[in-house]
Scaffold this motif. Structure first.
Motif, PDB file in Angstrom:
ATOM      1  N   LEU A  58     -20.895 -68.826 -68.903  1.00  7.99           N
ATOM      2  CA  LEU A  58     -20.799 -68.077 -68.014  1.00  7.99           C
ATOM      3  C   LEU A  58     -19.388 -68.035 -67.181  1.00  7.99           C
ATOM      4  CD1 LEU A  58     -24.199 -68.471 -65.910  1.00  7.99           C
ATOM      5  CD2 LEU A  58     -23.552 -66.463 -67.637  1.00  7.99           C
ATOM      6  N   LEU A  59     -18.784 -66.882 -67.197  1.00  7.71           N
ATOM      7  CA  LEU A  59     -17.145 -66.828 -66.791  1.00  7.71           C
ATOM      8  C   LEU A  59     -17.292 -65.908 -65.527  1.00  7.71           C
ATOM      9  CD1 LEU A  59     -14.271 -67.579 -67.849  1.00  7.71           C
ATOM     10  CD2 LEU A  59     -14.281 -65.358 -68.705  1.00  7.71           C
ATOM     11  N   TRP A  60     -16.578 -66.768 -64.591  1.00  4.64           N
ATOM     12  CA  TRP A  60     -16.250 -65.909 -63.334  1.00  4.64           C
ATOM     13  C   TRP A  60     -14.678 -66.006 -63.281  1.00  4.64           C
ATOM     14  CZ3 TRP A  60     -13.019 -66.721 -59.254  1.00  4.64           C
ATOM     15  CH2 TRP A  60     -13.443 -65.968 -58.206  1.00  4.64           C
ATOM     16  N   THR A  61     -14.306 -64.543 -62.934  1.00  4.13           N
ATOM     17  CA  THR A  61     -12.825 -64.295 -62.612  1.00  4.13           C
ATOM     18  C   THR A  61     -12.633 -63.531 -61.315  1.00  4.13           C
ATOM     19  OG1 THR A  61     -12.453 -62.463 -63.571  1.00  4.13           O
ATOM     20  CG2 THR A  61     -12.172 -64.146 -65.268  1.00  4.13           C
ATOM     21  N   GLY A  62     -11.681 -64.097 -60.731  1.00  5.84           N
ATOM     22  CA  GLY A  62     -11.366 -63.615 -59.419  1.00  5.84           C
ATOM     23  C   GLY A  62     -10.253 -64.144 -58.508  1.00  5.84           C
ATOM     24  N   PRO A  63      -9.996 -63.989 -57.088  1.00  2.60           N
ATOM     25  CA  PRO A  63      -8.990 -64.848 -56.500  1.00  2.60           C
ATOM     26  C   PRO A  63      -9.588 -66.193 -56.251  1.00  2.60           C
ATOM     27  CG  PRO A  63      -9.541 -62.568 -55.376  1.00  2.60           C
ATOM     28  CD  PRO A  63     -10.451 -62.717 -56.586  1.00  2.60           C
ATOM     29  N   GLY A  64      -8.523 -67.101 -56.386  1.00  5.40           N
ATOM     30  CA  GLY A  64      -8.954 -68.693 -56.301  1.00  5.40           C
ATOM     31  C   GLY A  64      -9.864 -68.955 -55.063  1.00  5.40           C
TER      32      GLY A  64
END
Length: 364
Positions: free
Chosen positions: A78-84
């Motif tokens: 499962l991969l999540w991407t976005g602002p830290g």
């Protein structure tokens, strides 16, 4: 086996043959740590819809049978991407964080403008009296001029009498060149930051329970949590240009482990464009107030070496000195340099290939 089942299995076998050669530079453990007793219903999010089959792809899989990662890939995860600052913790079904990367590198590189000080003609720093001819000493008595002397009368601390005054050394005029000035703004290396963080989370798959050897069983058939995509990772570091994502994971994403910063500013230089012309008169007086009637020596000084001259009036005292310009014509120069050098470049790339987000939309 019916025709639909055979078609899906053939497609799965074809997918298994795609991808690059393996290179186990990193390992993603396959997903989903929470076991959910989910059968064939509710699987339409994934490329395999059991409703079209006469039997489930894995009768012993209580969750979801999904395609194995092709050769050269690992996962799925499962991969999540976005602002830290918005990055969530790994979900319970995939509790192990197996990768952290970054994208959207932002930096600036503005160097300060170069500037030069003005060239100048500088008067001598004073004179030194000697008690013998030809300035040989052994007794030397200085009459120092102040810093940035303009030539006004400068009295000796103690009047130098005839016994100590047989010759004088007069320091030369100086042609002070232009020089780079300190920058008025800070150096142009600003902080660098990533605008996006990538977090890959893995759980545990159950091998060997799907009827198709091209599939593996994930314990949960539920779609990924909000903000997560199911992805596989290319094992060999690559910037994405040489990686082709399989049809079952078509959404390509590239992340980086770090950046390399080689930014610098070229040194400033000053080049003379016109020479200076400098010369001056230096006068010596018997009294401490530079009265014209007490002057006993006037001599022209230029930017060459210090000048030694004998004092003919053996009975003279040295009480003060003054100076005036014969020629005071500073030259000119031109500033150069200050160019921005180097750059900030992302490094340690990794390619992820992901399934579409819910609703079939690819994450752009």
């Amino acid at each position: 086996m019916n025709t639909t089942t055979r078609r899906i299995r053939n497609a799965t076998a074809a997918r298994r043959g795609t991808g690059d050669s393996p290179g186990r530079a990193a390992t993603l453990v396959v997903l989903m740590g929470v076991t959910a007793s989910v059968g064939c219903e509710g699987l339409s999010y994934y490329p395999y819809d059991c409703k079209e089959l006469s039997e489930c792809p894995g009768a012993a899989c209580t969750g979801q049978c999904v395609p194995l990662a092709p050769l050269g890939f690992d996962g799925p995860a499962l991969l999540w991407t976005g602002p830290g600052e918005e990055a969530p913790e790994c979900p319970a079904r995939a509790p192990v964080e197996v990768y952290t990367g970054y994208a959207g590198l932002e930096s600036s590189h503005v160097c300060p403008e170069c500037a030069c000080s003005a060239p100048a003609c500088v008067l001598p720093t004073g004179v030194t009296a000697s008690n013998t001819q030809q300035c040989q000493g052994p007794v030397f008595t200085p009459v120092d001029a102040p810093a940035n002397w303009t030539g006004t009368c400068q009295a000796a601390e103690t009047v130098i009498g005839p016994a100590s005054l047989r010759s004088v050394t007069i320091e030369p005029v100086t042609e002070r060149p232009c020089a780079p000035l300190p920058p008025t703004t800070p150096a142009g290396v600003a902080p660098t930051r990533w605008t996006q963080v990538a977090r890959a989370c893995a759980g545990e798959a159950v091998p060997g329970v799907c009827n198709d050897p091209g599939l593996t069983c994930l314990p949960s058939a539920a779609p990924p949590p909000p903000g997560f995509q199911q992805c596989i990772m290319h094992l060999v570091p690559d910037d994405g240009k040489g990686v082709h994502c399989p049809a079952s994971y078509p959404d390509k994403k590239v992340f980086y482990g770090r950046y390399e910063d080689t930014r610098a500013c070229e040194a400033c230089t000053c080049t003379e464009t016109a020479p200076s012309s400098c010369s001056a008169w230096v006068s010596l007086y018997q009294d401490a107030a530079c009265n014209p009637g007490e002057m006993f020596l006037t001599i022209a000084i230029d930017p060459t070496d210090a000048l030694c001259t004998s004092v003919q009036a053996s009975m003279a005292n040295l009480g003060s000195i003054s100076a005036s310009w014969m020629t005071n014509a500073p030259g000119s120069c031109e500033a150069a340099g200050g160019e921005a050098l180097g750059s900030v470049e992302p490094a340690d790339p990794r390619v992820f290939c992901c399934q579409p987000l819910p609703g079939g939309r690819l994450d752009e």
